[in-house]
Design an enzyme around this catalytic site. Structure first.
Site, PDB file in Angstrom:
ATOM      1  N   SER A 149       0.849  -1.185   0.000  1.00 50.27           N
ATOM      2  CA  SER A 149       0.000   0.000   0.000  1.00 50.27           C
ATOM      3  C   SER A 149       0.883   1.232   0.000  1.00 50.27           C
ATOM      4  CB  SER A 149      -0.884  -0.002   1.259  1.00 50.27           C
ATOM      5  OG  SER A 149      -1.551   1.228   1.425  1.00 50.27           O
ATOM      6  N   TYR A 162      -2.199  -0.149  10.644  1.00 49.16           N
ATOM      7  CA  TYR A 162      -2.250  -0.585   9.244  1.00 49.16           C
ATOM      8  C   TYR A 162      -0.965  -0.215   8.525  1.00 49.16           C
ATOM      9  CZ  TYR A 162      -3.780  -0.953   4.373  1.00 49.16           C
ATOM     10  OH  TYR A 162      -3.882  -1.271   3.037  1.00 49.16           O
TER      11      TYR A 162
END
Length: 266
Positions: A149, A162
């Site tokens: 990501s 995250y």
């Protein structure tokens, strides 16, 4: 628009985790259209069956293996690999698309939340890859693409756990790539920003709740922060994965391919 040959991945067997998610589903459809035999896995049996039906409209049944699995369960991981190899043979491609999102500030995170995030996004993926990689080492061939990501490249507000899990994926990708390439195995990652999937929409809903705004406002704000003015599509991410899986990317090693609409450049 199809940009890849229907035989680009012929004679390849690619395992796709998280196949029931938006990106995993598009990756499965794209790789199947390129001639690969594929194994799809996920935790949601109903969604797996739906994807199976869609795939079988485009490919023969003898090129497809479907296996429900929870990758955090060691027995499920081994069962997945065994079933995939039994039906389709040596796994020479792995797409690690399984994972979850979750935004909390540091003071809101407890040990259980942090452990679950790291386990789902990094530890269980690492351990599955370790098993598949051991077979690749024997054959001296293989290709691994990890779904990371933009949050694995830079931090953002309220995203610490995250982001930490995705930084772990990027660091692991780079280190493993250095070890693996000498054995004829390539390891890379793709790093998308906001993608128009249910996971991203849920993330924006949580952000709206935290900020006291609406989902529509947060979606509009997200688009304004992207130079291209829009979210990426799952197909665009799948196409990046597919490219890295082909011989056209033969000397791309340990990279983190950004799909950001121009929002992150370096």
């Amino acid at each position: 628009m199809t940009i890849f040959s229907s035989e680009a991945l012929a004679h390849k067997h690619i395992l796709i985790t998280g196949a029931t998610g938006g990106i995993g589903t598009e990756a499965a459809l794209t790789l199947a259209a390129m001639g690969a035999s594929i194994t799809i896995t996920g935790r949601n049996k109903e969604k797996l069956e739906q994807l199976k039906a869609e795939l079988l409209r485009k490919m023969p049944v003898d090129r497809l293996c479907v296996q429900q699995a929870d990758l955090t369960d060691p027995a499920d991981r081994m069962r997945l690999i065994e079933q995939a190899e039994r039906k389709l043979g040596f796994i020479n491609g792995l797409v690690n698309s399984a994972g979850v999102s979750g935004g909390k500030r540091v003071e809101e995170i407890d040990e259980a939340f942090l452990a679950e995030m790291m386990n789902l996004n990094f530890v269980s993926t690492f351990l599955l890859t370790q098993e598949v990689y051991s077979k690749m080492l024997e054959k001296k061939e293989g290709n691994i693409v990890n779904l990371a990501s933009l949050s694995g490249l830079r931090g953002t507000y309220g995203n610490t756990a995250y982001s930490a899990s995705k930084f772990a994926v990027v660091g692991w990708t780079q280190s493993m790539a250095v070890e693996a390439i000498g054995h004829g195995i390539r390891v890379n990652a793709v790093c998308p920003g906001y993608v128009d999937t249910e996971m991203a929409r849920n993330s924006l809903r949580k952000k709206a709740e935290r900020n006291g705004t609406s989902f529509e406002e947060e979606l509009d704000n997200a688009k304004k922060e992207i130079p291209s003015g829009r979210l990426s599509t799952a197909l665009e991410v799948a196409n990046a994965i597919a490219f890295l899986m082909t011989d056209a990317a033969g000397n791309i090693v340990g990279e983190s391919l950004k799909i950001s609409g121009g929002s992150v450049m370096r």
